[in-house]
Design a protein around this motif. Structure first.
Motif, PDB file in Angstrom:
ATOM      1  N   LEU A 183       5.594   5.056  -7.381  1.00  0.00           N
ATOM      2  CA  LEU A 183       5.886   3.714  -7.001  1.00  0.00           C
ATOM      3  C   LEU A 183       4.896   2.848  -7.098  1.00  0.00           C
ATOM      4  O   LEU A 183       5.097   1.685  -7.716  1.00  0.00           O
ATOM      5  N   THR A 184       3.502   3.274  -7.195  1.00  0.00           N
ATOM      6  CA  THR A 184       2.464   2.334  -7.448  1.00  0.00           C
ATOM      7  C   THR A 184       2.551   1.667  -8.690  1.00  0.00           C
ATOM      8  O   THR A 184       2.535   0.657  -9.148  1.00  0.00           O
ATOM      9  N   TYR A 185       2.752   2.793  -9.815  1.00  0.00           N
ATOM     10  CA  TYR A 185       2.769   2.460 -11.088  1.00  0.00           C
ATOM     11  C   TYR A 185       3.986   1.426 -11.362  1.00  0.00           C
ATOM     12  O   TYR A 185       3.815   0.212 -12.099  1.00  0.00           O
ATOM     13  N   ARG A 187       1.355  -6.691  -6.128  1.00  0.00           N
ATOM     14  CA  ARG A 187      -0.035  -6.278  -5.905  1.00  0.00           C
ATOM     15  C   ARG A 187       0.094  -4.898  -5.046  1.00  0.00           C
ATOM     16  O   ARG A 187       0.316  -4.930  -3.855  1.00  0.00           O
ATOM     17  N   ALA A 188       0.164  -3.787  -5.988  1.00  0.00           N
ATOM     18  CA  ALA A 188       0.334  -2.592  -5.076  1.00  0.00           C
ATOM     19  C   ALA A 188      -0.939  -1.673  -5.081  1.00  0.00           C
ATOM     20  O   ALA A 188      -1.800  -1.560  -6.423  1.00  0.00           O
ATOM     21  N   PHE A 189      -1.372  -0.911  -4.262  1.00  0.00           N
ATOM     22  CA  PHE A 189      -2.488  -0.138  -4.247  1.00  0.00           C
ATOM     23  C   PHE A 189      -2.165   1.220  -3.637  1.00  0.00           C
ATOM     24  O   PHE A 189      -1.381   1.471  -2.879  1.00  0.00           O
ATOM     25  N   TYR A 198       0.745  -1.226   0.094  1.00  0.00           N
ATOM     26  CA  TYR A 198      -0.061  -0.210   0.038  1.00  0.00           C
ATOM     27  C   TYR A 198       0.816   1.108  -0.087  1.00  0.00           C
ATOM     28  O   TYR A 198       1.973   1.193   0.743  1.00  0.00           O
ATOM     29  N   VAL A 199       0.683   2.310  -1.072  1.00  0.00           N
ATOM     30  CA  VAL A 199       1.342   3.454  -1.017  1.00  0.00           C
ATOM     31  C   VAL A 199       0.573   4.519  -0.657  1.00  0.00           C
ATOM     32  O   VAL A 199      -0.359   4.826  -1.294  1.00  0.00           O
ATOM     33  N   ILE A 200       1.259   5.598   0.177  1.00  0.00           N
ATOM     34  CA  ILE A 200       0.517   6.440   0.511  1.00  0.00           C
ATOM     35  C   ILE A 200       1.163   7.928   0.440  1.00  0.00           C
ATOM     36  O   ILE A 200       2.564   8.031   0.861  1.00  0.00           O
TER      37      ILE A 200
END
Length: 287
Positions: free
Chosen positions: A165-167, A175-177, A151-153
């Motif tokens: 980072l998610t891209y 599995r990145a969100f 999970y990226v915030i």
């Protein structure tokens, strides 16, 4: 003989270790001292006090608390280190403006702005490897490699780094969100986080309250956390397994993101190389 570099490191470690025991006023000074070590040798006591938002007398009390007779004596540690070390990009930018014959508040042409940003970003990137601990970097890559979900915030100016980072993680088939709070659903987007997940949080001063709340939520779930921030006493640091403190270039109050993006790309390429090595080993075993 103790070098100025080790003297400064010892002082900074002492400030960090005693930070939680300091009064509110002294904490303001501590944070300013830790985050602005390269400019302290050049600033007056009045200027430092104003920037730290404390009376000058508080600086004297702070210096006394750490074994100095006065704040000027403490400044000498920073001054000696500066003289023996490479001049920081902030000071080089100031010198660049002076040698170009420009006053600090004088308007600049687009080409002058481009030259300035290019120079300070180049210097910031040169300093970046010295700011990053090799063990932390390897540990962060291992955490990402072993994560079930990532999970990226990152909000406000941190959003572009979080989006990248998610891209990149998805192109690595992870599995990145991206936690973007669409519709105000910050907590809902992170509600499924588990102990085998990793949370990457990016935030710079002034820290987004939503990010601080989310990393606290991630910590309660037992998820491993990687922080990219700009201060040794950032609220993200307390929750993180790995905390990267990145000092970005700054021109006239405009902060760059080049160093943070470089660090992010380093994490992604390192993860890609690790994936490739594992696939190669697997093919050899089954070949």
């Amino acid at each position: 003989m103790t070098t100025s570099s080790s003297q400064l490191s010892s002082l900074q470690d002492d400030i960090r270790n005693r930070y939680d025991t300091l009064s509110k006023r002294l904490k303001q000074v501590a944070r300013y001292i830790l985050d602005n070590s390269t400019s302290i040798p050049f600033d007056t006591i009045a200027s430092i006090a104003a920037k730290a938002n404390v009376p000058p007398s508080t600086l004297i009390r702070f210096a006394n608390a750490f074994g100095f007779d006065g704040f000027n004596e403490m400044k000498q540690v920073f001054r000696q280190h500066m003289m023996e070390d490479t001049v920081s990009y902030t000071e080089r930018a100031r010198l660049f403006r002076q040698t170009a014959g420009k006053e600090a508040n004088e308007p600049e042409t687009p080409m002058e702005i481009l030259s300035m940003f290019s120079m300070v970003n180049s210097l910031a990137l040169q300093q970046l490897p010295g700011q990053i601990n090799a063990t932390d970097l390897a540990h962060a890559v291992k955490l990402l490699a072993n994560a079930n979900n990532i999970y990226v915030i990152g909000l406000r100016r941190s959003f572009s780094v979080a989006a990248y980072l998610t891209y990149a993680l998805r192109h690595l088939e992870r599995r990145a969100f991206l936690i973007d709070g669409l519709g105000g659903m910050f907590t809902e987007q992170l509600s499924m986080v588990q102990s085998d997940d990793v949370v990457i949080a990016i935030s710079y001063s002034p820290y987004a309250q939503e990010v601080v709340e989310l990393v606290s939520m991630g910590a309660k779930s037992g998820a491993k956390q990687i922080a990219i921030t700009d201060s040794l006493v950032s609220p993200l640091a307390a929750f993180s397994e790995v905390c990267f403190v990145v000092r970005e270039a700054q021109v006239d109050g405009f902060r760059s993101q080049v160093s943070s993006m470089c660090l992010s790309q380093t994490l992604m390429l390192s993860l890609a190389m690790q994936n490739a090595a594992h696939q190669s080993d697997h093919m050899q075993k089954n070949g």
